[in-house]
Design a protein around this motif. Sequence first.
Motif, PDB file in Angstrom:
ATOM      1  N   VAL A 171       3.283  22.729  -7.274  1.00 16.37           N
ATOM      2  CA  VAL A 171       3.669  21.861  -8.384  1.00 16.37           C
ATOM      3  C   VAL A 171       3.797  20.443  -7.838  1.00 16.37           C
ATOM      4  N   VAL A 172       3.056  19.512  -8.429  1.00  9.29           N
ATOM      5  CA  VAL A 172       3.099  18.119  -7.991  1.00  9.29           C
ATOM      6  C   VAL A 172       4.050  17.352  -8.906  1.00  9.29           C
ATOM      7  N   ALA A 173       5.137  16.847  -8.346  1.00  4.43           N
ATOM      8  CA  ALA A 173       6.127  16.073  -9.109  1.00  4.43           C
ATOM      9  C   ALA A 173       6.539  14.885  -8.245  1.00  4.43           C
ATOM     10  N   THR A 174       5.696  13.871  -8.221  1.00  4.35           N
ATOM     11  CA  THR A 174       5.905  12.755  -7.302  1.00  4.35           C
ATOM     12  C   THR A 174       6.821  11.680  -7.856  1.00  4.35           C
ATOM     13  N   GLY A 175       7.129  11.732  -9.157  1.00  3.36           N
ATOM     14  CA  GLY A 175       7.960  10.687  -9.736  1.00  3.36           C
ATOM     15  C   GLY A 175       7.182   9.396  -9.914  1.00  3.36           C
ATOM     16  N   SER A 176       7.898   8.293 -10.018  1.00  4.66           N
ATOM     17  CA  SER A 176       7.254   7.001 -10.242  1.00  4.66           C
ATOM     18  C   SER A 176       8.085   5.908  -9.589  1.00  4.66           C
ATOM     19  N   TYR A 177       7.579   4.701  -9.633  1.00  5.65           N
ATOM     20  CA  TYR A 177       8.311   3.562  -9.094  1.00  5.65           C
ATOM     21  C   TYR A 177       8.101   2.374 -10.025  1.00  5.65           C
ATOM     22  N   PRO A 178       9.031   1.416 -10.031  1.00  8.79           N
ATOM     23  CA  PRO A 178       8.921   0.286 -10.958  1.00  8.79           C
ATOM     24  C   PRO A 178       7.689  -0.572 -10.664  1.00  8.79           C
ATOM     25  N   LEU A 179       7.041  -1.014 -11.721  1.00  9.18           N
ATOM     26  CA  LEU A 179       5.915  -1.934 -11.603  1.00  9.18           C
ATOM     27  C   LEU A 179       6.444  -3.366 -11.619  1.00  9.18           C
ATOM     28  N   ARG A 180       6.031  -4.147 -10.653  1.00  6.91           N
ATOM     29  CA  ARG A 180       6.444  -5.551 -10.584  1.00  6.91           C
ATOM     30  C   ARG A 180       5.275  -6.414 -11.042  1.00  6.91           C
ATOM     31  N   PRO A 181       5.320  -6.915 -12.263  1.00  5.57           N
ATOM     32  CA  PRO A 181       4.204  -7.700 -12.805  1.00  5.57           C
ATOM     33  C   PRO A 181       4.071  -9.038 -12.085  1.00  5.57           C
ATOM     34  N   PRO A 182       2.893  -9.654 -12.148  1.00  6.06           N
ATOM     35  CA  PRO A 182       2.666 -10.936 -11.457  1.00  6.06           C
ATOM     36  C   PRO A 182       3.311 -12.105 -12.202  1.00  6.06           C
ATOM     37  N   ILE A 183       4.625 -12.226 -12.080  1.00  4.96           N
ATOM     38  CA  ILE A 183       5.374 -13.300 -12.728  1.00  4.96           C
ATOM     39  C   ILE A 183       5.917 -14.227 -11.648  1.00  4.96           C
ATOM     40  N   ASP A 184       5.707 -15.520 -11.820  1.00  5.58           N
ATOM     41  CA  ASP A 184       6.206 -16.492 -10.848  1.00  5.58           C
ATOM     42  C   ASP A 184       7.720 -16.373 -10.701  1.00  5.58           C
ATOM     43  N   GLY A 185       8.176 -16.337  -9.468  1.00  8.58           N
ATOM     44  CA  GLY A 185       9.604 -16.269  -9.201  1.00  8.58           C
ATOM     45  C   GLY A 185      10.161 -14.867  -9.111  1.00  8.58           C
TER      46      GLY A 185
ATOM     47  N   CYS B  86      10.312  22.934  -0.950  1.00  7.65           N
ATOM     48  CA  CYS B  86      10.313  21.627  -1.605  1.00  7.65           C
ATOM     49  C   CYS B  86      10.101  20.557  -0.541  1.00  7.65           C
ATOM     50  N   ILE B  87       9.040  19.775  -0.696  1.00  3.89           N
ATOM     51  CA  ILE B  87       8.765  18.670   0.226  1.00  3.89           C
ATOM     52  C   ILE B  87       9.295  17.393  -0.414  1.00  3.89           C
ATOM     53  N   GLU B  88      10.284  16.783   0.207  1.00  7.41           N
ATOM     54  CA  GLU B  88      10.955  15.609  -0.359  1.00  7.41           C
ATOM     55  C   GLU B  88      11.249  14.615   0.759  1.00  7.41           C
ATOM     56  N   LYS B  89      10.808  13.370   0.562  1.00  4.53           N
ATOM     57  CA  LYS B  89      10.990  12.356   1.604  1.00  4.53           C
ATOM     58  C   LYS B  89      12.319  11.616   1.512  1.00  4.53           C
ATOM     59  N   GLU B  90      12.968  11.640   0.328  1.00  4.83           N
ATOM     60  CA  GLU B  90      14.212  10.894   0.165  1.00  4.83           C
ATOM     61  C   GLU B  90      15.347  11.556   0.947  1.00  4.83           C
ATOM     62  N   PRO B  91      16.369  10.787   1.322  1.00  2.96           N
ATOM     63  CA  PRO B  91      17.453  11.358   2.134  1.00  2.96           C
ATOM     64  C   PRO B  91      18.349  12.333   1.379  1.00  2.96           C
ATOM     65  N   GLU B  92      18.300  12.311   0.043  1.00  6.31           N
ATOM     66  CA  GLU B  92      19.113  13.217  -0.759  1.00  6.31           C
ATOM     67  C   GLU B  92      18.238  13.865  -1.820  1.00  6.31           C
ATOM     68  N   LEU B  93      18.620  15.075  -2.228  1.00 12.66           N
ATOM     69  CA  LEU B  93      17.911  15.767  -3.295  1.00 12.66           C
ATOM     70  C   LEU B  93      18.434  15.317  -4.655  1.00 12.66           C
ATOM     71  N   GLY B  94      17.655  15.585  -5.685  1.00 17.70           N
ATOM     72  CA  GLY B  94      18.109  15.282  -7.037  1.00 17.70           C
ATOM     73  C   GLY B  94      17.220  14.331  -7.806  1.00 17.70           C
ATOM     74  N   GLY B  95      16.317  13.643  -7.111  1.00 13.43           N
ATOM     75  CA  GLY B  95      15.400  12.758  -7.815  1.00 13.43           C
ATOM     76  C   GLY B  95      16.065  11.487  -8.319  1.00 13.43           C
ATOM     77  N   THR B  96      15.325  10.758  -9.142  1.00 16.29           N
ATOM     78  CA  THR B  96      15.795   9.463  -9.637  1.00 16.29           C
ATOM     79  C   THR B  96      17.083   9.590 -10.435  1.00 16.29           C
ATOM     80  N   CYS B  97      17.164  10.581 -11.316  1.00 16.86           N
ATOM     81  CA  CYS B  97      18.320  10.697 -12.215  1.00 16.86           C
ATOM     82  C   CYS B  97      19.626  10.796 -11.434  1.00 16.86           C
ATOM     83  N   LEU B  98      19.684  11.700 -10.478  1.00 17.36           N
ATOM     84  CA  LEU B  98      20.934  11.921  -9.757  1.00 17.36           C
ATOM     85  C   LEU B  98      21.226  10.808  -8.759  1.00 17.36           C
ATOM     86  N   ARG B  99      20.196  10.279  -8.102  1.00 19.59           N
ATOM     87  CA  ARG B  99      20.436   9.354  -6.989  1.00 19.59           C
ATOM     88  C   ARG B  99      20.534   7.896  -7.430  1.00 19.59           C
ATOM     89  N   ILE B 100      19.562   7.450  -8.243  1.00 24.10           N
ATOM     90  CA  ILE B 100      19.465   6.013  -8.538  1.00 24.10           C
ATOM     91  C   ILE B 100      19.185   5.755 -10.018  1.00 24.10           C
TER      92      ILE B 100
END
Length: 223
Positions: A111-125, A5-19
């Motif tokens: 098996v490619v399971a890269t997950g996702s990250y939040p999209l920050r829309p172009p909103i002022d502020g 398993c190739i994982e760059k995060e400091p802990e295993l478990g993915g988004t659900c377990l960590r954040i």
Amino acid sequence: AKAVCIEKEPELGGTCLRIGCIPTKAWVQTAFFLKEAEESFAKLGIKISEPTLDFATANEWKAAVVKQMTSGVASLFKANGVEWVKGTGRFSGPNTIAVEGGEDVNFKQAVVATGSYPLRPPIDGLDSPRCVDSEGLLAQTQLPGRGCGEGAGQALQEARHHAPPRDLGRQGRGHGQRARRPPRRRDDRGRPDAHSHRARAHGREPGSRGDRRRARQAQGHRR
């Protein structure tokens, strides 16, 4: 066969377990007992002084729960002979993954399971430090007084219903759209059509030839 398993995060478990789900639900447990102390203890004859929230201690509890869960995944890796390669990988050939800062990994199947990250829309502020994604919300060290969420992802829905602004005695609201089930059919009196609901559950469309035949057979039995 060896699994890697190739994982760059400091802990295993993915988004659900960590954040994601697990730390959010740890906050939920804190909120539940706070609410119980406020509303139910006196009814049960338990006399205590007015309960207050120590948010720093609640965050320590949340971190301990996350650590227990991620350590459990690491133990499962070890018990089942799965090697954790820390880093970021990219395909460098038909059967090779190059790991940044590490050795290449050769494979037969990947098996490619890269997950996702939040999209920050172009909103002022939106670049304000007061605007955070779900990970930033879970990293708060002070309880927000009020909160507003924008989006329709699962992380926001968790935060809307279980994060501190709502469950720990603060005000919060969210904006977004949820997926909806198709409306149930109704009879001529406006009541839910239970027959059509059962038919859909069995893969039959009401009014089909098979349904009409079964209706005639049922009438014959009643006679």
